[in-house]
Design a protein around this motif. Structure first.
Motif, PDB file in Angstrom:
ATOM      1  N   GLU B 198      35.514  58.346  74.229  1.00  0.00           N
ATOM      2  CA  GLU B 198      35.830  58.900  75.324  1.00  0.00           C
ATOM      3  C   GLU B 198      35.570  60.676  75.399  1.00  0.00           C
ATOM      4  O   GLU B 198      35.340  60.891  76.390  1.00  0.00           O
ATOM      5  CB  GLU B 198      37.434  59.175  75.293  1.00  0.00           C
ATOM      6  N   ARG B 199      35.991  61.358  74.245  1.00  0.00           N
ATOM      7  CA  ARG B 199      35.252  62.681  74.261  1.00  0.00           C
ATOM      8  C   ARG B 199      33.912  62.943  74.774  1.00  0.00           C
ATOM      9  O   ARG B 199      33.467  63.677  75.247  1.00  0.00           O
ATOM     10  CB  ARG B 199      35.623  63.282  73.111  1.00  0.00           C
ATOM     11  N   ARG B 200      33.190  61.987  74.020  1.00  0.00           N
ATOM     12  CA  ARG B 200      31.424  61.901  74.128  1.00  0.00           C
ATOM     13  C   ARG B 200      31.304  61.924  75.945  1.00  0.00           C
ATOM     14  O   ARG B 200      30.664  62.501  76.225  1.00  0.00           O
ATOM     15  CB  ARG B 200      30.975  61.118  73.538  1.00  0.00           C
ATOM     16  N   GLU B 201      31.989  60.899  76.388  1.00  0.00           N
ATOM     17  CA  GLU B 201      31.687  60.339  77.844  1.00  0.00           C
ATOM     18  C   GLU B 201      32.301  61.595  78.659  1.00  0.00           C
ATOM     19  O   GLU B 201      31.722  61.954  79.715  1.00  0.00           O
ATOM     20  CB  GLU B 201      32.470  59.293  78.221  1.00  0.00           C
ATOM     21  N   ARG B 202      33.348  62.232  78.305  1.00  0.00           N
ATOM     22  CA  ARG B 202      33.788  63.413  79.158  1.00  0.00           C
ATOM     23  C   ARG B 202      32.955  64.575  78.925  1.00  0.00           C
ATOM     24  O   ARG B 202      32.443  65.135  79.968  1.00  0.00           O
ATOM     25  CB  ARG B 202      35.185  63.922  78.659  1.00  0.00           C
ATOM     26  N   ALA B 203      32.385  64.825  77.914  1.00  0.00           N
ATOM     27  CA  ALA B 203      31.546  65.974  77.645  1.00  0.00           C
ATOM     28  C   ALA B 203      30.123  65.492  78.467  1.00  0.00           C
ATOM     29  O   ALA B 203      29.703  66.584  79.018  1.00  0.00           O
ATOM     30  CB  ALA B 203      31.107  66.057  76.048  1.00  0.00           C
ATOM     31  N   VAL B 204      29.665  64.439  78.576  1.00  0.00           N
ATOM     32  CA  VAL B 204      28.545  63.937  79.280  1.00  0.00           C
ATOM     33  C   VAL B 204      28.593  64.405  80.695  1.00  0.00           C
ATOM     34  O   VAL B 204      27.867  65.007  81.393  1.00  0.00           O
ATOM     35  CB  VAL B 204      28.021  62.613  79.218  1.00  0.00           C
ATOM     36  N   GLN B 205      29.814  63.970  81.139  1.00  0.00           N
ATOM     37  CA  GLN B 205      30.509  64.100  82.534  1.00  0.00           C
ATOM     38  C   GLN B 205      30.330  65.297  82.916  1.00  0.00           C
ATOM     39  O   GLN B 205      29.984  65.994  83.934  1.00  0.00           O
ATOM     40  CB  GLN B 205      31.611  63.483  82.875  1.00  0.00           C
ATOM     41  N   THR B 206      31.087  66.271  82.227  1.00  0.00           N
ATOM     42  CA  THR B 206      31.146  67.841  82.547  1.00  0.00           C
ATOM     43  C   THR B 206      29.715  68.408  82.681  1.00  0.00           C
ATOM     44  O   THR B 206      29.549  69.278  83.270  1.00  0.00           O
ATOM     45  CB  THR B 206      32.061  68.614  81.396  1.00  0.00           C
ATOM     46  N   ALA B 207      28.909  68.042  81.407  1.00  0.00           N
ATOM     47  CA  ALA B 207      27.463  68.627  81.422  1.00  0.00           C
ATOM     48  C   ALA B 207      26.865  68.367  82.728  1.00  0.00           C
ATOM     49  O   ALA B 207      26.159  69.028  83.478  1.00  0.00           O
ATOM     50  CB  ALA B 207      27.062  68.077  80.317  1.00  0.00           C
ATOM     51  N   ALA B 208      26.775  66.914  83.376  1.00  0.00           N
ATOM     52  CA  ALA B 208      26.106  66.477  84.675  1.00  0.00           C
ATOM     53  C   ALA B 208      26.900  67.404  85.580  1.00  0.00           C
ATOM     54  O   ALA B 208      25.976  67.801  86.429  1.00  0.00           O
ATOM     55  CB  ALA B 208      26.570  64.994  84.444  1.00  0.00           C
ATOM     56  N   ALA B 209      28.137  67.550  85.623  1.00  0.00           N
ATOM     57  CA  ALA B 209      28.843  68.308  86.991  1.00  0.00           C
ATOM     58  C   ALA B 209      28.262  69.784  86.820  1.00  0.00           C
ATOM     59  O   ALA B 209      28.070  70.373  87.766  1.00  0.00           O
ATOM     60  CB  ALA B 209      30.466  68.039  86.722  1.00  0.00           C
ATOM     61  N   SER B 210      28.491  70.338  85.979  1.00  0.00           N
ATOM     62  CA  SER B 210      27.802  71.702  85.732  1.00  0.00           C
ATOM     63  C   SER B 210      26.455  71.635  86.042  1.00  0.00           C
ATOM     64  O   SER B 210      26.014  72.856  86.722  1.00  0.00           O
ATOM     65  CB  SER B 210      28.231  72.420  84.445  1.00  0.00           C
TER      66      SER B 210
END
Lengths: 216, 215
Positions: B198-210
């Motif tokens: 979950e943490r990995r996926e969230r990290a990927v999402q935030t990176a994509a968003a930024s």
């Protein structure tokens, strides 16, 4: 997908060939490993004999026949005989006692063990579990609990051994293992039954065992 | 057909993304039953690896000749043969380990992980890919079993590979090497795996968003 739909002959052929190859492979590996497996078993038994009869340097196998204890040589299939005992001798060739294989129901499966018996003193002098499937962590303490195993080094099995809870005070008492009550009772019961079976026969056959010589 | 990247992916996916124990939850019976010590976990993993790689290779090589209607039966015959070979070999070469694992070696036959890989992968792919897939799944299975076994042995017996870790004053948590300990351990490990994922996926999402914002 893999292969097209096939007729019954092809299906039978495939399964027949698969079964045949599998059968050959299983028989092959059985033949290849059997001598080694037998040897492992014999070595484990051999080592256990000398551990339950401390000080023994040689041993000889005997079976019970109508005429008494009869020498039983490895050459004619020692492992195959059901009722077999091993006499242990010290370095001078004097009889130390018998190592007696016995088995009976444990908590989960049959427990196979071997115990040492000194007929002159009428004492159990050692015990080792050969095969068991008792619960890991609880029942397997009959193997791993050193205090329990050591308590079999000097026991008077007549009239019979009993399991006690709060410290043994007499020679025929064994301290049960807490958490492994059924397993420790099973070990004691197996020895009691075997002792009842062997006690008089060993006394009767003592002479032939005393005069025999063991092999290392 | 099979590019190097594909083959590597076939191998790697079993380790984490499709880990048989932690993600697919397959083969839990042996995974829980024999993992009361690290060495048992490793031995079970090794035996399963042998059976899975062997049968995947064979099934994949023979896939054109196995009629569809009897494929499951044929797979089982092949798997059972490898299991028997493993069973006898362990008895001959490592009797101590065999004694510990007992009936569970024979039960590898019905490990759904193995039949599952034949049906889902080996019977549809070339031997090289099938071998990579089988090896990856086996390694994933083995390290999962080792992890379970090591945790349960350390807490339940206070030792690792039979070597005492904490000295005589340690009171072992016996429950850890009993069946409930298996369930507790795998539950905690699954929670840990889910958390990391979950943490990995969230990290990927935030990176994509930024990145989007930056663009």
């Amino acid at each position: 997908m893999t292969a097209p739909a096939a007729g019954s002959l092809r299906m039978m052929g495939t399964l027949g060939v698969a079964g045949l190859c599998s059968g050959l492979a299983v028989v092959g590996i059985f033949l290849a490993t059997q001598p080694r497996i037998e040897r492992n078993r014999a070595e484990a038994l051999e080592a256990a004999i000398f551990r339950v009869l401390q000080g023994a340097r040689s041993r000889a196998a005997f079976v019970m026949r109508d005429e008494g204890l009869v020498r039983h040589d490895a050459a004619n299939g020692a492992a195959a005989a059901p009722e077999i005992v091993y006499a242990g001798y010290d370095a001078a060739g004097a009889l130390l006692g018998f190592a007696i294989p016995a088995e009976g129901p444990g908590f989960q499966d049959t427990i196979k063990l071997i115990y040492g018996y000194d007929p002159s003193a009428g004492r159990v002098v050692g015990m080792e579990v050969l095969e068991s499937r008792e619960t890991p962590g609880l029942g397997d303490k009959i193997i791993k609990d050193a205090a329990f195993v050591d308590s079999f080094r000097n026991l008077a099995p007549d009239p019979e051994l009993v399991v006690v809870k709060d410290g043994r005070t007499r020679d025929n008492e064994v301290d049960g293992i807490s958490g492994a009550t059924i397993s420790s009772k099973a070990v004691v019961r197996i020895i009691n039954e075997a002792n009842a079976r062997w006690r008089d026969r060993l006394a009767a056959g003592l002479e032939s065992a005393t005069t025999a010589r063991g092999s290392e | 057909m099979a590019t190097p990247t594909d083959a590597r992916d076939d191998l790697v996916k079993g380790l984490w993304r499709e880990n048989p124990v932690f993600v697919q939850l397959l083969g839990l019976c042996p995974a829980l039953a024999v993992t009361n010590s690290a060495i048992n976990g490793l031995a079970m993993g090794a035996a399963t690896t042998f059976v899975l790689v062997g049968s995947s290779l064979l099934v994949s090589s023979l896939r054109r000749w196995i009629p569809k209607q009897v494929r499951i039966t044929t797979f089982i015959i092949i798997i059972a043969t490898f299991v028997t070979v493993a069973d006898f070999s362990l008895q001959a070469l490592a009797p101590g380990v065999h004694k510990e694992l007992g009936a569970f070696i024979a039960l590898i036959v019905v490990n759904c992980l193995i039949l599952g890989r034949q049906e889902a992968f080996a019977s549809r792919h070339a031997p090289r890919q099938a071998a990579a897939d089988a090896l990856g799944m086996s390694l994933g299975f083995s390290y999962a079993l080792f992890l379970l076994g090591a945790i349960r042995e350390v807490l339940g017996s206070g030792s690792l590979f039979g070597m005492s870790l904490f000295g005589p004053d340690f009171e072992p948590w016996v429950i850890m090497i009993l069946p409930p300990g298996g369930f507790l351990t795998i539950g905690l490990l699954l929670a840990l795996f889910a958390h990391v994922k979950e943490r990995r996926e969230r990290a990927v999402q935030t990176a994509a968003a930024s990145e989007r914002r930056a663009a």
